[in-house]
Design an enzyme around this catalytic site. Structure first.
Site, PDB file in Angstrom:
ATOM      1  N   ARG A  53       6.662  23.643  11.835  1.00 46.52           N
ATOM      2  CA  ARG A  53       7.331  22.341  11.655  1.00 46.52           C
ATOM      3  C   ARG A  53       7.526  21.695  13.017  1.00 46.52           C
ATOM      4  O   ARG A  53       7.325  20.503  13.197  1.00 46.52           O
ATOM      5  CB  ARG A  53       8.679  22.482  10.921  1.00 46.52           C
ATOM      6  CG  ARG A  53       9.462  21.163  10.934  1.00 46.52           C
ATOM      7  CD  ARG A  53      10.590  21.051   9.893  1.00 46.52           C
ATOM      8  NE  ARG A  53      11.275  22.277   9.598  1.00 46.52           N
ATOM      9  CZ  ARG A  53      12.137  22.906  10.415  1.00 46.52           C
ATOM     10  NH1 ARG A  53      12.413  22.403  11.612  1.00 46.52           N
ATOM     11  NH2 ARG A  53      12.703  24.027  10.042  1.00 46.52           N
ATOM     12  N   TYR A 106       3.876  -4.848   3.825  1.00 52.48           N
ATOM     13  CA  TYR A 106       3.421  -3.850   2.853  1.00 52.48           C
ATOM     14  C   TYR A 106       4.588  -3.575   1.887  1.00 52.48           C
ATOM     15  O   TYR A 106       5.737  -3.422   2.306  1.00 52.48           O
ATOM     16  CB  TYR A 106       3.021  -2.588   3.608  1.00 52.48           C
ATOM     17  CG  TYR A 106       2.713  -1.421   2.712  1.00 52.48           C
ATOM     18  CD1 TYR A 106       1.576  -1.419   1.916  1.00 52.48           C
ATOM     19  CD2 TYR A 106       3.559  -0.321   2.650  1.00 52.48           C
ATOM     20  CE1 TYR A 106       1.297  -0.349   1.089  1.00 52.48           C
ATOM     21  CE2 TYR A 106       3.279   0.750   1.825  1.00 52.48           C
ATOM     22  CZ  TYR A 106       2.151   0.728   1.044  1.00 52.48           C
ATOM     23  OH  TYR A 106       1.871   1.777   0.226  1.00 52.48           O
ATOM     24  N   ASP A 178       3.030  -2.403  12.791  1.00 57.36           N
ATOM     25  CA  ASP A 178       2.237  -1.638  11.823  1.00 57.36           C
ATOM     26  C   ASP A 178       0.781  -2.056  12.022  1.00 57.36           C
ATOM     27  O   ASP A 178       0.386  -3.168  11.663  1.00 57.36           O
ATOM     28  CB  ASP A 178       2.728  -1.937  10.399  1.00 57.36           C
ATOM     29  CG  ASP A 178       1.998  -1.114   9.346  1.00 57.36           C
ATOM     30  OD1 ASP A 178       0.850  -0.702   9.600  1.00 57.36           O
ATOM     31  OD2 ASP A 178       2.576  -0.916   8.255  1.00 57.36           O
ATOM     32  N   LYS A 203      -5.439   5.137   5.714  1.00 59.90           N
ATOM     33  CA  LYS A 203      -6.350   3.998   5.578  1.00 59.90           C
ATOM     34  C   LYS A 203      -7.516   4.125   6.568  1.00 59.90           C
ATOM     35  O   LYS A 203      -8.258   5.081   6.475  1.00 59.90           O
ATOM     36  CB  LYS A 203      -5.546   2.701   5.742  1.00 59.90           C
ATOM     37  CG  LYS A 203      -4.204   2.702   4.975  1.00 59.90           C
ATOM     38  CD  LYS A 203      -4.343   2.732   3.473  1.00 59.90           C
ATOM     39  CE  LYS A 203      -3.026   2.995   2.747  1.00 59.90           C
ATOM     40  NZ  LYS A 203      -1.924   2.110   3.073  1.00 59.90           N
TER      41      LYS A 203
END
Ligand SMILES: *Cc1c(COP(=O)(O)O)cnc(C)c1O
Length: 382
Positions: A53, A106, A178, A203
């Site tokens: 982690r 978005y 973004d 994406k």
């Protein structure tokens, strides 16, 4: 290789963070599918790794590469784009703070602000980011963050990153961009003055519709440290296999983007001449209101094209009639996708300031043979 020599984007994308494996010589970083690491005596860490982690070698390779291709000092890889956004909000904001967001963000970003950040005590205002004066007017003493998306989803609005960076910094706020739609190959927000770059690596960066992931990249090492603390404390990390797939996608980002842009330009041109289409929205068209700013801050205009039909029924009909363009959400993969934002990706924005026109169709133009793509759209529009 001499680290002091400035390397081009394509070289960094293939090599940054990806030295041949020291034990086997493997030219690609292996998938370190492991949770914990043997210690040589308590605290005696061999490679700096103790628990996956906190850090994992495959993720480190991806994070190093992301930092280099965005021109930042630190990259962080998360389980999804929204996990990256959430980690950013919890790191740089506290209850009582205010954020300016795009009025065409978005949908998931809007939902994160409206349904998660606002109940936590953070207020926000959706503003048209192409109007710098409107952004300046929305700033309050407690504004700590301006959130930029450019191009926006799905209306492909363009915001002037350099201008908004100075608005943010004059107000003592951070500018987050973004960069999902442009990708670092087409647009470098940190070089334009942004403090944080956000990605849905699902994406264009991943590029093959086979992995969900997110990333943050920052310039300031102090902010990088704070984000790294939150990444470990909150735990929404990218797993080793997802990190490996994403890293593999990055290697071909430049050549994929070149073809996405060329195909999208051809599609936008064809649609502009088609009598059934009432409006084509593509930043590469001189008629697009953000064309000049896009030309200034982007290398090319991207692979996303939106267009409007005479009615909602006509828009839905096109979406249901294409054969090569697959009806589906998401974007940025090698295969072409078509969708109806009003009923699909942006259905949750209905009735909000982010509601999209019902006659809108969104294309993620893939890298197939362009003549096949044009033929498919022509038969669907007929
Ligand atoms: C998809 C997307 C996100 C969210 O990313 P996930 O990986 O789906 O969590 C954020 N911003 C933009 C612009 C997106 O397209």
């Amino acid at each position: 290789m001499d680290k002091d020599v400035h390397q081009g984007f394509e070289t960094l994308a293939i090599h940054a963070g990806q030295e041949a494996d020291p034990t086997t010589g493997a030219v690609v970083p292996p998938i370190y599918q492991v949770s914990t690491y043997k210690q040589d005596g308590i605290g005696g860490l061999r490679g700096g790794y103790e628990y996956s982690r906190s850090a994992n070698p495959t993720r480190t390779a991806l994070e190093t590469c992301l930092a280099e291709i965005e021109g930042g000092s630190r990259g962080l890889a998360f389980a999804s784009g929204l996990a990256a956004e959430d980690a950013l909000l919890r790191t740089v904001l506290k209850p009582g703070d205010h954020v300016v967001i795009p009025n065409d963000a978005y949908g998931g970003t809007y939902r994160l602000f409206a349904k998660v950040a606002e109940p936590w005590g953070v207020t926000f205002d959706p503003v048209p980011l192409n109007a710098v004066a409107a952004v300046r007017a929305a700033i309050r003493p407690e504004t700590k963050l301006i959130w930029v998306e450019t191009p926006t989803n799905p209306l492909l609005g363009i915001a002037d990153i350099a201008a908004l960076a100075s608005v943010a910094h004059d107000a003592g706020a951070l500018l987050a961009v973004d960069n999902t739609f442009a990708s670092p190959y087409l647009q470098q927000p940190l070089a334009l003055g942004a403090d944080v770059v956000v990605h849905s690596t699902t994406k264009y960066i991943g590029g093959h519709s086979d992995v969900v992931g997110g990333a943050l990249v920052v310039t300031d090492p102090g902010l990088g440290e704070r984000l790294t603390f939150h990444q470990n404390a909150m735990g929404a990390i990218a797993g080793p296999f997802d990190a490996w797939l994403t890293l593999r996608g990055i290697k071909t980002l430049a050549v994929r983007m070149d073809r996405h842009c060329a195909n999208a330009e051809a599609v936008a041109g064809m649609l502009s001449r088609h009598p059934a289409v009432t409006e084509v929205i593509y930043p590469g068209l001189p008629t697009h209101p953000g064309h000049e700013v896009a030309a200034k801050q982007m290398k090319a205009f991207g692979g996303m094209v939106s267009f409007r039909m005479a009615s909602e029924e006509a828009a839905v009909r096109v979406c249901e009639r294409t054969e090569l363009f697959t009806l589906g959400e998401s974007l940025g993969g090698v295969e072409s996708l078509i969708e109806h934002p009003g009923r699909m990706t942006h259905a949750s924005a209905a009735g909000s300031p982010l509601e999209v026109p019902a006659d809108l169709v969104r294309l993620s133009v893939g890298i197939e043979d362009v003549d096949d793509l044009l033929r498919d759209l022509e038969q669907a529009l007929a």
